[in-house]
Design an enzyme around this catalytic site. Structure first.
Site, PDB file in Angstrom:
ATOM      1  N   GLU A  91       0.824  -1.222   0.000  1.00 40.44           N
ATOM      2  CA  GLU A  91       0.000   0.000   0.000  1.00 40.44           C
ATOM      3  C   GLU A  91       0.848   1.258   0.000  1.00 40.44           C
ATOM      4  O   GLU A  91       1.825   1.365   0.761  1.00 40.44           O
ATOM      5  CB  GLU A  91      -0.899  -0.035   1.247  1.00 40.44           C
ATOM      6  CG  GLU A  91      -2.319   0.351   0.975  1.00 40.44           C
ATOM      7  CD  GLU A  91      -2.978  -0.529  -0.098  1.00 40.44           C
ATOM      8  OE1 GLU A  91      -2.987  -0.131  -1.282  1.00 40.44           O
ATOM      9  OE2 GLU A  91      -3.467  -1.599   0.264  1.00 40.44           O
ATOM     10  N   HIS A  92       0.466   2.197  -0.837  1.00 38.17           N
ATOM     11  CA  HIS A  92       1.145   3.499  -0.950  1.00 38.17           C
ATOM     12  C   HIS A  92       2.609   3.339  -1.321  1.00 38.17           C
ATOM     13  O   HIS A  92       3.464   4.077  -0.817  1.00 38.17           O
ATOM     14  CB  HIS A  92       1.001   4.310   0.355  1.00 38.17           C
ATOM     15  CG  HIS A  92      -0.375   4.853   0.556  1.00 38.17           C
ATOM     16  ND1 HIS A  92      -0.823   5.989  -0.054  1.00 38.17           N
ATOM     17  CD2 HIS A  92      -1.422   4.384   1.286  1.00 38.17           C
ATOM     18  CE1 HIS A  92      -2.084   6.221   0.301  1.00 38.17           C
ATOM     19  NE2 HIS A  92      -2.479   5.252   1.103  1.00 38.17           N
ATOM     20  N   ASP A 135       3.268   2.188  -4.842  1.00 39.15           N
ATOM     21  CA  ASP A 135       3.375   2.204  -6.318  1.00 39.15           C
ATOM     22  C   ASP A 135       3.953   3.536  -6.791  1.00 39.15           C
ATOM     23  O   ASP A 135       4.799   3.572  -7.690  1.00 39.15           O
ATOM     24  CB  ASP A 135       2.034   1.879  -7.007  1.00 39.15           C
ATOM     25  CG  ASP A 135       0.865   2.776  -6.607  1.00 39.15           C
ATOM     26  OD1 ASP A 135       0.996   3.564  -5.647  1.00 39.15           O
ATOM     27  OD2 ASP A 135      -0.191   2.703  -7.285  1.00 39.15           O
ATOM     28  N   SER A 159     -10.962   1.303  -6.015  1.00 41.06           N
ATOM     29  CA  SER A 159     -10.634   1.912  -7.314  1.00 41.06           C
ATOM     30  C   SER A 159     -11.814   2.150  -8.237  1.00 41.06           C
ATOM     31  O   SER A 159     -11.743   1.861  -9.438  1.00 41.06           O
ATOM     32  CB  SER A 159      -9.613   1.056  -8.067  1.00 41.06           C
ATOM     33  OG  SER A 159      -8.400   1.169  -7.462  1.00 41.06           O
ATOM     34  N   SER A 160     -12.875   2.708  -7.688  1.00 41.78           N
ATOM     35  CA  SER A 160     -14.012   3.062  -8.560  1.00 41.78           C
ATOM     36  C   SER A 160     -13.590   4.142  -9.549  1.00 41.78           C
ATOM     37  O   SER A 160     -13.999   4.126 -10.709  1.00 41.78           O
ATOM     38  CB  SER A 160     -15.201   3.541  -7.724  1.00 41.78           C
ATOM     39  OG  SER A 160     -14.917   4.773  -7.095  1.00 41.78           O
ATOM     40  N   ASP A 183      -3.805   0.737 -10.006  1.00 42.86           N
ATOM     41  CA  ASP A 183      -5.225   0.476 -10.268  1.00 42.86           C
ATOM     42  C   ASP A 183      -5.474   0.279 -11.758  1.00 42.86           C
ATOM     43  O   ASP A 183      -6.225  -0.608 -12.178  1.00 42.86           O
ATOM     44  CB  ASP A 183      -6.078   1.649  -9.768  1.00 42.86           C
ATOM     45  CG  ASP A 183      -5.737   2.038  -8.344  1.00 42.86           C
ATOM     46  OD1 ASP A 183      -5.086   1.231  -7.661  1.00 42.86           O
ATOM     47  OD2 ASP A 183      -6.111   3.141  -7.925  1.00 42.86           O
TER      48      ASP A 183
HETATM   49  P1  ADP Z   1     -11.917   5.187  -5.187  1.00 44.75           P
HETATM   50  O1  ADP Z   1     -11.043   4.887  -4.014  1.00 44.75           O
HETATM   51  O2  ADP Z   1     -13.115   4.302  -5.236  1.00 44.75           O
HETATM   52  O3  ADP Z   1     -11.179   5.242  -6.479  1.00 44.75           O
HETATM   53  P2  ADP Z   1     -12.160   8.109  -5.277  1.00 44.75           P
HETATM   54  O4  ADP Z   1     -12.566   8.933  -4.108  1.00 44.75           O
HETATM   55  O5  ADP Z   1     -10.795   8.262  -5.802  1.00 44.75           O
HETATM   56  O6  ADP Z   1     -12.513   6.618  -4.900  1.00 44.75           O
HETATM   57  O7  ADP Z   1     -13.165   8.388  -6.498  1.00 44.75           O
HETATM   58  C1  ADP Z   1     -14.560   8.289  -6.316  1.00 44.75           C
HETATM   59  C2  ADP Z   1     -15.263   9.120  -7.363  1.00 44.75           C
HETATM   60  O8  ADP Z   1     -15.284   8.412  -8.627  1.00 44.75           O
HETATM   61  C3  ADP Z   1     -16.726   9.392  -7.052  1.00 44.75           C
HETATM   62  O9  ADP Z   1     -16.885  10.493  -6.181  1.00 44.75           O
HETATM   63  C4  ADP Z   1     -17.293   9.665  -8.440  1.00 44.75           C
HETATM   64  O10 ADP Z   1     -17.013  10.993  -8.841  1.00 44.75           O
HETATM   65  C5  ADP Z   1     -16.480   8.705  -9.322  1.00 44.75           C
HETATM   66  N1  ADP Z   1     -17.249   7.457  -9.496  1.00 44.75           N
HETATM   67  C6  ADP Z   1     -17.048   6.268  -8.919  1.00 44.75           C
HETATM   68  N2  ADP Z   1     -17.984   5.359  -9.306  1.00 44.75           N
HETATM   69  C7  ADP Z   1     -18.797   6.001 -10.170  1.00 44.75           C
HETATM   70  C8  ADP Z   1     -19.974   5.623 -10.904  1.00 44.75           C
HETATM   71  N3  ADP Z   1     -20.517   4.416 -10.841  1.00 44.75           N
HETATM   72  N4  ADP Z   1     -20.541   6.564 -11.689  1.00 44.75           N
HETATM   73  C9  ADP Z   1     -20.027   7.800 -11.752  1.00 44.75           C
HETATM   74  N5  ADP Z   1     -18.942   8.208 -11.090  1.00 44.75           N
HETATM   75  C10 ADP Z   1     -18.339   7.322 -10.287  1.00 44.75           C
HETATM   76  P1  NG1 Z   2      -7.441   4.037  -4.418  1.00 49.24           P
HETATM   77  O1  NG1 Z   2      -7.660   3.021  -3.395  1.00 49.24           O
HETATM   78  O2  NG1 Z   2      -8.101   3.712  -5.723  1.00 49.24           O
HETATM   79  O3  NG1 Z   2      -7.763   5.399  -3.923  1.00 49.24           O
HETATM   80  C1  NG1 Z   2      -4.867   4.952  -4.499  1.00 49.24           C
HETATM   81  C2  NG1 Z   2      -4.002   5.175  -5.742  1.00 49.24           C
HETATM   82  C3  NG1 Z   2      -3.083   3.978  -6.005  1.00 49.24           C
HETATM   83  C4  NG1 Z   2      -2.294   3.605  -4.761  1.00 49.24           C
HETATM   84  C5  NG1 Z   2      -3.257   3.432  -3.577  1.00 49.24           C
HETATM   85  C6  NG1 Z   2      -2.546   3.157  -2.280  1.00 49.24           C
HETATM   86  C7  NG1 Z   2      -4.977   6.481  -7.573  1.00 49.24           C
HETATM   87  C8  NG1 Z   2      -5.820   6.466  -8.781  1.00 49.24           C
HETATM   88  N1  NG1 Z   2      -4.845   5.335  -6.912  1.00 49.24           N
HETATM   89  O4  NG1 Z   2      -5.831   3.963  -4.756  1.00 49.24           O
HETATM   90  O5  NG1 Z   2      -2.210   4.268  -7.077  1.00 49.24           O
HETATM   91  O6  NG1 Z   2      -1.302   4.548  -4.488  1.00 49.24           O
HETATM   92  O7  NG1 Z   2      -4.071   4.604  -3.387  1.00 49.24           O
HETATM   93  O8  NG1 Z   2      -1.799   1.991  -2.357  1.00 49.24           O
HETATM   94  O9  NG1 Z   2      -4.452   7.531  -7.224  1.00 49.24           O
END
Ligand code: ADP
Ligand code: NG1
Length: 466
Positions: free
Chosen positions: A52-53, A55, A150-151, A195
């Site tokens: 974690e953290h 990459d 990683s949405s 991701d």
């Molecule tokens: P994650 O850790 O899941 O990547 P982030 O906080 O980096 O979360 O990103 C989440 C954002 O991605 C949401 O606030 C939204 O803007 C976008 N997102 C995620 N899933 C969807 C979806 N199904 N439809 C539209 N936007 C989405």
């Molecule tokens: P998530 O869990 O999707 O927020 C983030 C970073 C990864 C990695 C992890 C921690 C993005 C898109 N993703 O992931 O590259 O650093 O945190 O391991 O910034």
């Protein structure tokens, strides 16, 4: 031959898992746009098993793709606009943007900004000379947002993928992954490439060791008799709407430059802890030792850092700090660097144990996962009270190892559980975490589930049989 994203037929069998979902998405699409989609793109979320953290410090990580994903139904158009609509229209409003005027809002990112990251990244990368195709898109995502699965990357990768296909191009998976890691940073978060790499390069049934520079994904076969269970703390953490993530990236960069300078390297060109370790030809335990010798445990102030690096404060702000971190005053360099070097070592040990088919493998892997969580919590400070509590509940419920996964500060834990104990585990975690709080109890259905290593990104065509 370069490994390309598979173009497959629309699932036709009623029992096929994806069938009902794609059918409903097609109906929504038709209702909204009055025509049929030409094709569908799909990109999965992921769970990181360990690493974690690290990459963004240049170190290998060990994720697997999950079943939850983003699917986008697309019809290409002759217009010069992209029309975006979302199945969850109550959360994500319709949006239209011209193909040649993408505007990403870094200050307050909304869902369309993630789509535009993927769209812009792809059109820039392809250097499309003929006009970029317009598209009508209906988005359907099942990855829980802001929960460490990683949405956001699933959405960015899927947007880039459909833009590529709509414009008649086909790129290798590793090129797509590299490109998407870069363009997701348009949102203002300085993440690594884990991701996007797993979203494109995953294969069903195996976790992957992801190496960077150059990007490579190697199968990791997990021991028999264990399962991975994801549990969501139900605390959301949006990385792009907060400063903690970029602060950690900056702390690692400063630690890199101070270590490099104190060891007589051309420090200004060093950006990643991994590069310092390599340049000094140290093992990871030696790198941990070096941190103890050179860095102090008390937080560093800006003026101390500027003094060590012989830098003016305005240069520090413009060259070292980044968007969202210009206000940060103190930096825990010892703790962050210790986490990174030790976590990088745990990833290698994890892979080694899986390769050796050690009879004690599951106990040893569980121990590494627990050590990882402790380091994330105490040294990297990227956990939170609910998540720590959830990890403890998972261990008490019989997990061999449990840790936060993804960025942290909320989001999910991943637990390694003996397969024959999973049902009992789920019952205990439900009772001792979710049922303690009515809001969480209402979310348990989508928050607590066993998972298998899933497949990577795909394109579906409605008019060919699968
Ligand atoms: P994650 O850790 O899941 O990547 P982030 O906080 O980096 O979360 O990103 C989440 C954002 O991605 C949401 O606030 C939204 O803007 C976008 N997102 C995620 N899933 C969807 C979806 N199904 N439809 C539209 N936007 C989405
Ligand atoms: P998530 O869990 O999707 O927020 C983030 C970073 C990864 C990695 C992890 C921690 C993005 C898109 N993703 O992931 O590259 O650093 O945190 O391991 O910034």
């Amino acid at each position: 031959m370069a490994d390309k994203v598979p173009v497959v037929g629309f699932p036709t069998v009623q029992t096929d898992q994806g069938f009902e979902r794609l059918k409903k998405l097609a109906e929504k699409f038709k209702e909204k746009f009055g025509c049929e989609p030409n094709f569908y793109g799909r990109a999965p979320g992921r769970v990181n098993l360990i690493g974690e953290h690290i990459d963004y410090c240049g170190y290998s990580v060990l994720p697997m793709a999950i079943e939850q994903d983003v699917v986008i139904a697309v019809a290409t158009t002759e217009s010069q606009d992209v029309l975006l609509s979302n199945v969850k229209s109550e959360l994500y409003s319709d949006f239209v943007f011209p193909v040649n005027n993408v505007n990403i809002n870094k200050d307050s990112p909304q869902w369309q900004d993630y789509f535009q990251c993927g769209f812009l990244g792809m059109t820039e990368h392809l250097k499309l000379s003929s006009p970029v195709r317009g598209m009508k898109c209906m988005v359907d995502g099942t990855v829980p947002p802001s929960s460490g699965l990683s949405s956001s990357s699933a959405l960015v990768c899927c947007a880039a993928l459909v833009t590529m296909y709509a414009n008649g191009k086909s790129l290798p998976k590793n090129e797509l992954a590299d490109m998407c890691a870069k363009c997701e940073r348009y949102i203002g978060t300085q993440g690594g490439g884990m991701d996007q790499a797993i979203s494109f390069m995953a294969h069903k049934g195996t976790a992957k060791l992801i190496d960077f520079n150059p990007l490579k994904a190697t199968d990791v076969y997990l021991p028999d008799g264990i399962s991975f269970v994801i549990s969501n703390s139900c605390v959301e953490k949006n990385k792009a709407a907060s400063s903690e993530f970029n602060t950690r990236v900056v702390e690692c960069r400063i630690a890199t430059q101070i270590l490099a300078k104190q060891k007589g390297l051309q420090w200004a060109s060093f950006q990643h802890l991994g590069d310092v370790q390599k340049a000094l030809n140290l093992s990871l335990p030696q790198a941990v030792k070096l941190v103890k010798e050179i860095l102090h445990k008390e937080p560093y102030t800006r003026s101390e850092i500027c003094q060590i690096l012989d830098m003016k404060e305005e240069d520090f702000v413009s060259n070292v700090l980044s968007s969202r971190t210009a206000q940060v005053q103190s930096f825990k360099l010892f703790q962050r660097a210790t986490h990174v070097f030790s976590e990088a070592g745990r990833v290698l040990s994890f892979k080694h144990i899986c390769d050796e088919a050690d009879p004690q493998a599951s106990q040893k892997l569980g121990k590494l996962m627990n050590e990882s969580h402790t380091s994330c919590r105490d040294m990297y400070e990227c956990s939170c009270t609910d998540l720590d509590n959830l990890v403890s509940v998972c261990l008490e419920a019989g997990a061999l190892g449990s840790r936060l996964t993804g960025a942290g500060w909320g989001g999910c834990a991943v637990s390694m559980v003996p397969t024959n104990h999973v049902m009992d585990f789920l019952v205990k975690v439900k009772k001792n975490y979710y049922d303690k709080n009515s809001t969480k109890a209402a979310m348990v259905g989508k928050s607590l589930f066993a998972t298998q290593p899933g497949t990577g990104a795909q394109i579906y065509l409605p008019n060919i049989a699968s």
